[in-house]
Design a protein around this motif. Structure first.
Motif, PDB file in Angstrom:
ATOM      1  N   ILE A 111       0.861  -1.099  -0.032  1.00  0.00           N
ATOM      2  CA  ILE A 111       0.028   0.005   0.060  1.00  0.00           C
ATOM      3  C   ILE A 111       0.768   1.342  -0.108  1.00  0.00           C
ATOM      4  O   ILE A 111       0.719   2.241  -0.582  1.00  0.00           O
ATOM      5  N   GLN A 112       2.121   1.350   0.640  1.00  0.00           N
ATOM      6  CA  GLN A 112       2.833   2.301   0.741  1.00  0.00           C
ATOM      7  C   GLN A 112       3.468   2.529  -0.517  1.00  0.00           C
ATOM      8  O   GLN A 112       3.528   3.717  -0.900  1.00  0.00           O
TER       9      GLN A 112
ATOM     10  N   GLN B  99      -5.932   4.675   8.756  1.00  0.00           N
ATOM     11  CA  GLN B  99      -4.390   4.737   9.579  1.00  0.00           C
ATOM     12  C   GLN B  99      -4.083   3.459   9.695  1.00  0.00           C
ATOM     13  O   GLN B  99      -4.691   2.786  10.420  1.00  0.00           O
TER      14      GLN B  99
ATOM     15  N   ILE C 275       0.797   4.491   8.154  1.00  0.00           N
ATOM     16  CA  ILE C 275       0.575   5.263   7.153  1.00  0.00           C
ATOM     17  C   ILE C 275      -0.866   5.745   7.031  1.00  0.00           C
ATOM     18  O   ILE C 275      -1.705   5.108   7.379  1.00  0.00           O
ATOM     19  N   CYS C 276      -1.209   7.033   6.590  1.00  0.00           N
ATOM     20  CA  CYS C 276      -2.584   7.588   6.375  1.00  0.00           C
ATOM     21  C   CYS C 276      -3.153   7.316   4.914  1.00  0.00           C
ATOM     22  O   CYS C 276      -2.303   7.874   3.815  1.00  0.00           O
ATOM     23  N   CYS C 277      -4.164   6.838   4.807  1.00  0.00           N
ATOM     24  CA  CYS C 277      -4.703   6.702   3.209  1.00  0.00           C
ATOM     25  C   CYS C 277      -6.235   7.220   3.173  1.00  0.00           C
ATOM     26  O   CYS C 277      -6.586   7.237   4.422  1.00  0.00           O
TER      27      CYS C 277
ATOM     28  N   CYS D 124      -5.706   5.207  -1.095  1.00  0.00           N
ATOM     29  CA  CYS D 124      -4.279   5.874  -1.598  1.00  0.00           C
ATOM     30  C   CYS D 124      -3.583   6.471  -0.527  1.00  0.00           C
ATOM     31  O   CYS D 124      -4.131   7.214   0.305  1.00  0.00           O
ATOM     32  N   SER D 125      -2.516   6.200  -0.486  1.00  0.00           N
ATOM     33  CA  SER D 125      -1.612   6.887   0.681  1.00  0.00           C
ATOM     34  C   SER D 125      -1.555   8.293   0.381  1.00  0.00           C
ATOM     35  O   SER D 125      -1.532   8.713  -0.779  1.00  0.00           O
TER      36      SER D 125
ATOM     37  N   SER E 271       0.759  10.466   0.805  1.00  0.00           N
ATOM     38  CA  SER E 271       2.065  10.631  -0.044  1.00  0.00           C
ATOM     39  C   SER E 271       1.825  10.586  -1.334  1.00  0.00           C
ATOM     40  O   SER E 271       2.658  11.178  -2.082  1.00  0.00           O
TER      41      SER E 271
END
Ligand SMILES: [Zn+2]
Length: 265
Positions: free
Chosen positions: A15-16, A41, A51-53, A109-110, A112
């Motif tokens: 995912i990242q 999260q 990671i936040c998506c 979607c992340s 970032s």
């Protein structure tokens, strides 16, 4: 809403990296509440990294069999060399629970990797999303912020067409001027009228142009004030001057901030 979820390291990394775009869960009472535009999260169960998506889409299926038929295996977390089998999900959820609740595919979607286009394509206003989740999309505007109240936000453009390029936007979402209430339009244009005078005085420009387009389903109502300086030609080409990078001028910012407050609505 923000939800916490745990992920095995391989899923977390996929995912990242943006290869796995669909998270699969049981569509139980807790997961049913997840909506498009929410934040997930994800915590790596091995490293505790988070990671936040954003949730870009969600679909419910009677079972993982139907879900596996819709999505390609890479998007649901398999490697090219692996065979994707719905039965793999029995390792996570008992068969009876799957039959009771069904399967949920959450397209994520992340943050970032997120772009305004991805949000627009999912029916989410990027401006509202950015403001709701701590300026995660367009970045902090503290050094650009001229004025804010319960109706109006006014700030220097981050990618200005010229020095002093200013945006005035509504706090509440309206997709354009056509759909905004008359009172709000009057407030915004009265504010723009006053601020134009401030811009002309502070930036010593010859004129200040005003435009509003907001042509699209997920635009957020805003108007733009674009200075034209003495050495520039008059005319509509000023609306499409090449964009540059915002450079903070603390003195001019505080002068305009004072101007905006001084003759407050
Ligand atoms: Zn909006």
């Amino acid at each position: 809403m923000v939800y916490d979820m745990k992920l095995w390291p391989d899923s977390f990394e996929a995912i990242q990296a943006g290869t796995k775009t669909v998270e699969m869960r049981l569509n139980d009472e807790k997961r049913k509440k997840i909506q498009i535009g929410d934040i997930l999260q994800f915590m790596n169960t091995l490293t505790q990294e988070v990671i936040c998506c954003v949730v870009l889409d969600k679909r419910v299926f009677p079972s993982f069999k139907e879900l596996y038929e819709v999505y390609d295996k890479i998007s649901i977390g398999y490697k090219e060399s692996e065979e994707a089998k719905p039965e793999d999900m029995y390792a996570y959820y008992p068969k009876e629970d799957i039959e009771t609740y069904g399967a949920l595919a959450i397209q994520v979607c992340s943050l970032s990797l997120l772009t305004p286009k991805l949000l627009v394509d999912s029916g989410i206003c990027p401006t509202c999303f950015d403001r709701k989740y701590g300026n995660c999309l367009y970045g902090d505007i503290t050094d650009k912020l001229i004025y804010q109240d319960e109706k109006i936000v006014c700030f220097f453009a981050g990618n200005p067409r010229t020095t002093g390029h200013t945006i005035i936007s509504s706090v509440v979402h309206y997709k354009d001027m056509l759909t905004a209430p008359k009172d709000l339009v009057i407030d915004i244009y009265s504010f723009a009228h006053r601020l134009m005078q401030g811009i002309q005085k502070i930036f010593q420009c010859e004129s200040v142009y005003l435009c509003t387009m907001c042509d699209g389903p997920m635009n957020h109502f805003h108007i733009q004030l674009i200075p034209r300086y003495k050495d520039e030609m008059r005319g509509s080409r000023n609306f499409v001057k090449e964009r540059g990078t915002y450079v903070l001028d603390k003195e001019k910012l505080s002068l305009l901030q004072a101007y905006a407050i001084e003759e407050n609505l």
